[in-house]
Design an enzyme around this catalytic site. Structure first.
Site, mmCIF file in Angstrom:
data_model
loop_
_atom_site.group_PDB
_atom_site.id
_atom_site.type_symbol
_atom_site.label_atom_id
_atom_site.label_comp_id
_atom_site.label_asym_id
_atom_site.label_seq_id
_atom_site.Cartn_x
_atom_site.Cartn_y
_atom_site.Cartn_z
ATOM 1 N N ASP A 52 36.839 55.377 -78.335
ATOM 2 C CA ASP A 52 36.979 56.789 -78.795
ATOM 3 C C ASP A 52 36.230 57.959 -77.870
ATOM 4 O OD1 ASP A 52 38.704 55.876 -80.878
ATOM 5 O OD2 ASP A 52 36.905 55.987 -82.457
ATOM 6 N N TYR A 110 29.465 45.122 -80.516
ATOM 7 C CA TYR A 110 28.899 46.665 -80.693
ATOM 8 C C TYR A 110 27.625 46.685 -80.987
ATOM 9 C CZ TYR A 110 33.826 48.324 -79.445
ATOM 10 O OH TYR A 110 34.948 48.385 -79.065
#
Lengths: 252, 252
Positions: A52, A110
């Site tokens: 993103d 992540y």
């Protein structure tokens, strides 16, 4: 024709994610421009994932086929010369012809960074979520533990980008830690749905704030409904940390 | 009339140092603008030091007199509301009327950050010097030890900004440490000359590179000549870390 796998590190603050887009600068675009300056060609570069706008990467992977014969270590130096200062190439290795940065990927790790202090940190603007109130790591980890294992993560997938097919993923690590005033969530899985990490974080922050109980996580998972989960945490705290491939593919 | 001492943290990348200047944005300027929005007045704000363009501060101190009666903790919150995201106020306390952020200062501690890796770090652009070759901490610390104590630091003072008077300073800490790929130099003294930390770092990096020996430091000090020392390291790696005052002045 060689197939090359490159590992990139980037500060995503200035970019609209990895993927090339109209009317917005992406990391893929500046990478392909540097690659064209070095090799004189513009190969089709495959990234391990979109990311993103504003999301960072400590080790992002991409691959492409090239006729160019430049040695991998010289390609790293040459690309770093042409890339902007917020993107760098860490490594380059040759991989089998059928390797694909996205389809060969076995999993990702992540991290989500939270600056947990009453006053914002000027050095972490765009790099961490600023959370004013004291975070209870025990509460967060009680919630985090509920996500480990194979689950249907429909409740943790952005409703406007629902993919068809199986929305089950296997989380192998889901853990919070504190480093001084920095609170970090690490999560590894065989794959992630759209916005999944950010919704996991937003939901767990509701647990920290007492709006949900850690024991509610099972019910949210089984609801298979985005509305059952908490909000989507901001992109700025999110880092793609590692990408996992079959070891025979990426022998250095 | 109260005298207030404020502690600031700022990322200096976008600023021409602390001190107000014509035709360039300084931290003092944005701070005074925020102060004017909160208090409706524009008091004369004294900083603990100028800082060079691009130098950062983890804890910078400034003081000013004000008739305004806002409680210190509310002033912190109000200033942070109006300040840009790369500057924040950490604390505010009332101090004796004759306290002055600069003249009452008993010493300062600086740190200089070096990213010691073949590839630059996108997250440390403007925040650390990028040094490609492996740094030998033993060599650096052998040089660093020579600066501890009271010395005349003329050789480590920028020649174009020589102040009149005694150029002797007492260094109480001068030490290198490694944190992964980050190498950090910490130096404390009762005061610093113009560009002193950056010249100390530049000179020690010449020791690391083998252009000078650690045992040359004594001769460079006694030369009292800027040309005897090494180059001035870039501003971006430098952090004002702490400012020391007499404890009775800054009781919280």
């Amino acid at each position: 024709m060689r197939n090359l796998l490159l590992t990139l590190c980037y500060d995503g603050s200035a970019y609209h994610g990895w993927q090339v887009q109209r009317n917005a600068v992406s990391v893929q675009q500046v990478f392909q421009q540097a690659l064209e300056k070095v090799t004189g060609t513009r190969p089709d570069v495959k990234g391990c994932s979109r990311t993103d706008t504003g999301v960072h990467a400590r080790r992002f992977c991409c691959s492409f086929h090239t006729e160019h014969t430049i040695p991998p270590e010289r390609l790293v130096a040459a690309l770093n010369h042409f890339l902007p200062r917020d993107v760098s190439v860490l490594a380059c290795r040759e991989v089998p012809a059928d390797f694909h940065a996205r389809y060969s990927c076995r999993g990702k790790e992540y991290e989500y960074q939270i600056w947990n202090h009453p006053v914002r940190n000027p050095f972490l603007r765009d790099r961490a979520l600023h959370y004013y109130y004291s975070l209870d790591l025990d509460r967060l980890n009680a919630a985090a533990g509920a996500f480990v294992g194979r689950h249907n993560f429909t409740s943790f997938c952005s409703a406007d980008a629902r993919v068809k097919g199986d929305l089950s993923r296997t989380i192998t690590c889901s853990q919070w830690r504190r480093e001084g005033d920095l609170v970090v969530y690490r999560v590894s899985a065989d794959g992630f749905l759209y916005n999944m990490v950010r919704i996991l974080v937003g939901t767990q922050l509701w647990v920290a704030a007492g709006k949900l109980a850690a024991s509610d996580m099972h019910g949210i998972l089984s609801a298979e409904d985005r509305n059952a989960a908490g909000p989507t945490a901001p992109a700025a705290g999110l880092y793609l940390n590692r990408v996992f491939y079959d070891s025979e593919d990426v022998n250095q």
